[in-house]
Design an enzyme around this catalytic site. Sequence first.
Site, PDB file in Angstrom:
ATOM      1  N   GLY A 140       0.815  -1.206   0.000  1.00 33.22           N
ATOM      2  CA  GLY A 140       0.000   0.000   0.000  1.00 33.22           C
ATOM      3  C   GLY A 140       0.850   1.257   0.000  1.00 33.22           C
ATOM      4  O   GLY A 140       1.953   1.272   0.542  1.00 33.22           O
TER       5      GLY A 140
ATOM      6  N   THR B 150       4.280   1.467   7.214  1.00 32.84           N
ATOM      7  CA  THR B 150       2.865   1.123   7.290  1.00 32.84           C
ATOM      8  C   THR B 150       2.139   2.150   8.132  1.00 32.84           C
ATOM      9  O   THR B 150       2.629   2.544   9.190  1.00 32.84           O
ATOM     10  CB  THR B 150       2.618  -0.278   7.893  1.00 32.84           C
ATOM     11  OG1 THR B 150       1.220  -0.433   8.200  1.00 32.84           O
ATOM     12  CG2 THR B 150       3.422  -0.510   9.149  1.00 32.84           C
TER      13      THR B 150
ATOM     14  N   ASP C  68      -0.430   1.494   9.702  1.00 30.39           N
ATOM     15  CA  ASP C  68      -1.014   0.761  10.825  1.00 30.39           C
ATOM     16  C   ASP C  68      -0.093   0.685  12.041  1.00 30.39           C
ATOM     17  O   ASP C  68      -0.535   0.322  13.128  1.00 30.39           O
ATOM     18  CB  ASP C  68      -1.381  -0.661  10.399  1.00 30.39           C
ATOM     19  CG  ASP C  68      -2.554  -0.692   9.432  1.00 30.39           C
ATOM     20  OD1 ASP C  68      -3.457   0.153   9.587  1.00 30.39           O
ATOM     21  OD2 ASP C  68      -2.566  -1.547   8.535  1.00 30.39           O
TER      22      ASP C  68
ATOM     23  N   MET D 219      -9.023   2.891   9.401  1.00 31.31           N
ATOM     24  CA  MET D 219      -8.286   1.715   8.979  1.00 31.31           C
ATOM     25  C   MET D 219      -7.683   0.990  10.182  1.00 31.31           C
ATOM     26  O   MET D 219      -7.487   1.579  11.248  1.00 31.31           O
ATOM     27  CB  MET D 219      -7.205   2.079   7.971  1.00 31.31           C
ATOM     28  CG  MET D 219      -7.758   2.395   6.586  1.00 31.31           C
ATOM     29  SD  MET D 219      -6.456   2.731   5.381  1.00 31.31           S
ATOM     30  CE  MET D 219      -7.413   2.629   3.859  1.00 31.31           C
ATOM     31  N   GLY D 220      -7.366  -0.268   9.977  1.00 33.69           N
ATOM     32  CA  GLY D 220      -6.821  -1.106  11.044  1.00 33.69           C
ATOM     33  C   GLY D 220      -7.343  -2.521  10.871  1.00 33.69           C
ATOM     34  O   GLY D 220      -8.326  -2.905  11.502  1.00 33.69           O
TER      35      GLY D 220
ATOM     36  N   HIS E 255      -9.468   5.600   2.361  1.00 31.12           N
ATOM     37  CA  HIS E 255      -8.122   5.833   1.841  1.00 31.12           C
ATOM     38  C   HIS E 255      -7.606   7.259   2.012  1.00 31.12           C
ATOM     39  O   HIS E 255      -6.427   7.508   1.762  1.00 31.12           O
ATOM     40  CB  HIS E 255      -8.071   5.439   0.359  1.00 31.12           C
ATOM     41  CG  HIS E 255      -8.048   3.952   0.146  1.00 31.12           C
ATOM     42  ND1 HIS E 255      -9.186   3.191   0.198  1.00 31.12           N
ATOM     43  CD2 HIS E 255      -7.019   3.098  -0.056  1.00 31.12           C
ATOM     44  CE1 HIS E 255      -8.871   1.920   0.005  1.00 31.12           C
ATOM     45  NE2 HIS E 255      -7.561   1.834  -0.151  1.00 31.12           N
TER      46      HIS E 255
END
Length: 343
Positions: A10, A126, A128, A170-171, A272
């Site tokens: 990503g 990332t 995350d 996100m996650g 996104h």
Amino acid sequence: MRIGLLTSGGDCPGLNAVIRSAVLHGIKSHSDEFVGFRAGWKGLIEGDYFDLTRQDVRGLAREGGTILGTSRTHPYNHPGGGPEAMAAQLEHHQIDGVIAIGGEGTLAGAKRLADAGLPIVGVPKTIDNDLRATDYTFGFDTAISIATNAMDRLRTTGESHHRCMVAEVMGRHVGWIALHSGMAAGAHAILIPEQGVTMDQLCEWVEQVHSRGRSPLVVVAEGFIPEGAEEALAGKGADASGRPRLGGVGEWVTQQIEDRTGIESRNTTLGHIQRGGNPTGFDRVLATRFGIKALDLVHEQAWGDMAALRGTEIVTANLSAALDGLKEVPADRYEEAKILFGR
């Protein structure tokens, strides 16, 4: 040395800052030459690259995305992949080392290739923040800033209409984004994959806040597993790599709240936008330092290692340490945030 760079997986704010610092450090300190592989591992496998000069990386630190392009191409499963074929490509194009910039999947591929004898080092990336062996990954701070700003806006409209507002962030497997952005925005409840929360408990928190005349804000990570379910909601099929496309838990939670409490509720999925745009100052600095360290690792021929952040220092970590399970939100961190839920 002649060094190749690739960005895989990503996209993420800060990728260009890594590219810039590695190239500038290599040219100014070692008179290195650089090439950029297009679309991640795909470019290395197919020999698709272009030269990177000082002019090409000028001003890149502030730009989001990646000038190299990215993909989720698997270095072993893609036609023409595998260590033997990729080693032949590197030899054919006279490339002495590769800097692979990516998250768990990218670094796992980099480790396999390094173990097979390819000259590869890694840079952890990332939004995350779920990679072990490094305290933070670049892109995370930007995602938090974007999510927090969005939640601040949700709270003003929620207060105006006396509604409960639910923000889905996100996650997939970990809740770092939800935890940090939720705490920053003053959320009244945060739902993450690592912690089970019943809808009765959630609605109790929501009603406590609403009873005081406030508009409750609930933050939920996309990978949160709903009560009674065995896995996260994934009603949008699969992506090109076969991974389930998560999403929809925010809408589900919103409906649960409205049905159980009668409080008018609305949900927003940030999606996104969390990984787009220009990186924050923190991420620009971290990515720049990672790029400098990665270039040093290439010259040390520390194949199979990566740059990492420990405290405020940039250190060397083995890729195996980064891939030893996901870095989940510890229970004590969630309990700390939970003090502020509801009342």
